[in-house]
Design a protein around this motif. Structure first.
Motif, PDB file in Angstrom:
ATOM      1  N   GLY A  96       0.698  -1.159   0.049  1.00  0.00           N
ATOM      2  CA  GLY A  96       0.146   0.000   0.167  1.00  0.00           C
ATOM      3  C   GLY A  96       0.662   1.192  -0.060  1.00  0.00           C
ATOM      4  O   GLY A  96       0.246   2.353  -0.274  1.00  0.00           O
ATOM      5  N   ASN A  97       2.105   1.196   0.589  1.00  0.00           N
ATOM      6  CA  ASN A  97       2.840   2.427   0.669  1.00  0.00           C
ATOM      7  C   ASN A  97       3.947   2.526  -0.667  1.00  0.00           C
ATOM      8  O   ASN A  97       4.646   3.329  -0.599  1.00  0.00           O
ATOM      9  N   SER A  98       3.830   1.447  -1.496  1.00  0.00           N
ATOM     10  CA  SER A  98       4.795   1.239  -2.828  1.00  0.00           C
ATOM     11  C   SER A  98       4.166   2.346  -3.924  1.00  0.00           C
ATOM     12  O   SER A  98       3.170   2.476  -3.936  1.00  0.00           O
ATOM     13  N   THR A  99       5.120   2.479  -4.755  1.00  0.00           N
ATOM     14  CA  THR A  99       4.768   2.915  -6.035  1.00  0.00           C
ATOM     15  C   THR A  99       5.040   2.018  -7.166  1.00  0.00           C
ATOM     16  O   THR A  99       5.914   0.943  -6.617  1.00  0.00           O
ATOM     17  N   SER A 100       4.454   1.869  -8.266  1.00  0.00           N
ATOM     18  CA  SER A 100       4.578   1.107  -9.240  1.00  0.00           C
ATOM     19  C   SER A 100       5.966   0.988  -9.807  1.00  0.00           C
ATOM     20  O   SER A 100       6.595  -0.049  -9.968  1.00  0.00           O
ATOM     21  N   ARG A 101       6.784   2.156  -9.855  1.00  0.00           N
ATOM     22  CA  ARG A 101       7.854   2.143 -10.249  1.00  0.00           C
ATOM     23  C   ARG A 101       8.714   1.518  -9.373  1.00  0.00           C
ATOM     24  O   ARG A 101       9.915   0.811  -9.899  1.00  0.00           O
ATOM     25  N   GLN A 102       8.892   1.507  -7.883  1.00  0.00           N
ATOM     26  CA  GLN A 102       9.579   0.779  -7.216  1.00  0.00           C
ATOM     27  C   GLN A 102       9.423  -0.743  -7.479  1.00  0.00           C
ATOM     28  O   GLN A 102      10.497  -1.557  -7.218  1.00  0.00           O
ATOM     29  N   LEU A 103       8.278  -1.311  -7.700  1.00  0.00           N
ATOM     30  CA  LEU A 103       8.207  -2.709  -7.992  1.00  0.00           C
ATOM     31  C   LEU A 103       8.463  -3.086  -9.507  1.00  0.00           C
ATOM     32  O   LEU A 103       8.371  -4.251  -9.858  1.00  0.00           O
ATOM     33  N   GLN A 104       8.456  -2.105 -10.385  1.00  0.00           N
ATOM     34  CA  GLN A 104       8.712  -2.531 -11.650  1.00  0.00           C
ATOM     35  C   GLN A 104       9.624  -3.697 -12.036  1.00  0.00           C
ATOM     36  O   GLN A 104       9.461  -4.342 -12.948  1.00  0.00           O
ATOM     37  N   HIS A 105      10.721  -3.356 -11.439  1.00  0.00           N
ATOM     38  CA  HIS A 105      11.826  -4.409 -11.982  1.00  0.00           C
ATOM     39  C   HIS A 105      12.164  -5.523 -10.699  1.00  0.00           C
ATOM     40  O   HIS A 105      13.144  -5.992 -10.789  1.00  0.00           O
TER      41      HIS A 105
END
Length: 247
Positions: free
Chosen positions: A16-25
């Motif tokens: 919930g506190n993440s961004t899509s970019r942080q998880l992208q790779h």
């Protein structure tokens, strides 16, 4: 070296506190607490099962991340479950087994587009059949989804010594101390036939199966540690049975 260090620092802990970019790779294992909104006697909150599942999942992720290896990410809890046996009491909201199974299935189908593994951490016994249905189907479809129960030895059935002790440990302000009274302490096997006909209300006007008056925070700390330890062993082993439950 710098890029690897930077990746470790910024990798999020909570979905919930993440961004899509942080998880992208990234390729995290997603840990999903599953609870319920149902009566837990006059002394415990309606979200007791969700609180326990969330706390176990949180402690589990903390331990697994400290141990290194794959990245672990905790999702917001699924706070409604199959609680039809408690619908004789105000506040209970049950979505039933078929709907919960579909919700879990669609959740994991979507999450597995970016998370290679999903583990549901379950805090409510009434959710078991939905978890089995959903995870069995997901695994048949080729997705690495599993589930793990929050269990402890010698636990009583509902809103008694076990759950009250755990809440006194993880959320003491939520326990209404002056409302703690004994419920029906007969073995669950003896109560089940009548419960199947009339729900928990048929065997306990208070909605308690057990004795919360014996609960203590120290006992809750021990029980909670047992739940986390058991989940950690199961998750590290990652050996699901035919119903998708980690063993």
């Amino acid at each position: 070296m710098n890029s690897a260090y930077h990746r470790r620092v910024v990798f999020p802990r909570e979905l919930g506190n993440s961004t899509s970019r942080q998880l992208q790779h990234e390729s995290p294992t997603l840990v999903v607490p599953v609870g319920s909104t149902e009566q837990h006697g006059p002394h415990l909150p309606l979200d007791t099962d969700t609180r326990i599942a969330s706390a176990v999942a949180d402690a589990l992720v903390t331990r697994l991340r400290a141990g290194g290896g794959p990245d672990w990410l905790i999702a917001p809890a699924i706070g409604y479950g199959a609680s039809g046996e408690h619908e004789g009491f105000a506040g209970t909201v049950s979505i039933g087994t078929p709907v919960l199974a579909e919700l879990l299935t669609e959740f994991a189908r979507s999450a597995c587009r970016w998370a290679p593994r999903v583990v549901f951490v379950n805090g409510h016994g009434g959710n078991v059949e939905a978890l089995r249905r959903a995870v069995t189907l997901l695994r048949h479809e080729g997705r690495d989804a599993v589930w793990c129960p929050c269990t402890s030895s010698n636990a009583d059935a509902h809103a008694g010594h076990t759950e009250t002790s755990v809440l006194l440990h993880i959320s003491p302000a939520a326990v209404r101390q002056d409302e703690r009274v004994p419920g029906n302490r007969a073995p669950l096997s003896e109560l089940m036939p009548e419960m199947l006909r009339g729900g928990v209300a048929a065997v306990s006007s208070l909605g308690i199966l057990g004795d919360p008056t014996t609960a203590t925070a120290d006992e809750g700390r021990r029980i909670f540690a047992e739940m986390v330890d058991a989940c950690a062993v199961r998750v590290i082993r990652w050996a699901p049975d035919r119903g998708g439950m980690l063993t």
